[in-house]
Design an enzyme around this catalytic site. Structure first.
Site, short mmCIF file in Angstrom:
data_model
loop_
_atom_site.label_atom_id
_atom_site.label_comp_id
_atom_site.label_asym_id
_atom_site.label_seq_id
_atom_site.Cartn_x
_atom_site.Cartn_y
_atom_site.Cartn_z
N ASP A 16 3.13 2.18 2.81
CA ASP A 16 3.50 2.63 1.48
C ASP A 16 2.83 3.98 1.24
OD1 ASP A 16 1.01 1.30 1.55
OD2 ASP A 16 1.78 -0.35 0.39
N GLU A 46 4.37 0.31 -5.64
CA GLU A 46 3.66 -0.14 -6.85
C GLU A 46 4.61 -0.41 -8.01
OE1 GLU A 46 0.68 -1.15 -7.09
OE2 GLU A 46 -0.28 -0.30 -5.32
#
Length: 163
Positions: free
Chosen positions: A68, A131
């Site tokens: 990520d 997120e």
């Protein structure tokens, strides 16, 4: 490669960006890939333009490694000399994840340049929007992802108790 990993991580740490706004981060990753002669594909869809994928061709089959790249909308208060100053922070370690995957890309390229043949193709995915934005769901239906016939994806997470 430890020093390279450290350099990548510290440089990424200074430019945290929230989900789907990881423009400087994606630019950094792509510039480093170019610098090391590693071809990549940009993953663009209606939600983001900041995904990046690298493909090392192997003999049969395909595995992937995913990192990520986004940060949190919180102020960093670590006192580190490489701390973020833009009101956002890599509080979950995504800078470390991206740095590790980028270092792995450099290592794989070095192996490839030495003539090492990979048993399986290896795909590296720098994924935006982890997120709370669901970046993986948009990536998982993207044609550039689907046409790789990936058998397994390995994610990573830093161990937060290490200094």
């Amino acid at each position: 490669m430890k020093e390279l990993l450290k350099k990548f991580r510290r440089e990424l740490h200074q430019i945290p960006e929230v989900a789907f706004e990881e423009h400087k981060t994606a630019e950094y990753i792509r510039e480093k890939l170019k610098e090391y002669g590693i071809p990549y594909e940009e993953i663009v869809n209606e939600h983001y333009t900041t995904g990046t994928m690298v493909h090392f061709k192997g003999e049969e089959g395909c595995i992937a490694f995913r990192s990520d790249i986004d940060a949190l909308p919180i102020k960093e208060d670590t006192g580190c000399d490489f701390a973020s100053t833009n009101g956002r922070a890599h509080g979950c370690g995504h800078d470390g994840h991206a740095a590790a995957l980028l270092t792995f890309a450099v290592w794989l390229k070095e192996q490839q340049d030495k003539g090492v043949k990979f048993n399986k193709s290896i795909v590296l995915i720098f994924q935006p929007g982890e997120e709370g934005k669901g970046g993986a769901r948009y990536l998982s239906v993207h044609e550039k992802f689907l046409n790789k016939n990936i058998e397994a994806i390995f994610g990573m997470h830093l161990f937060p108790l290490l200094p």
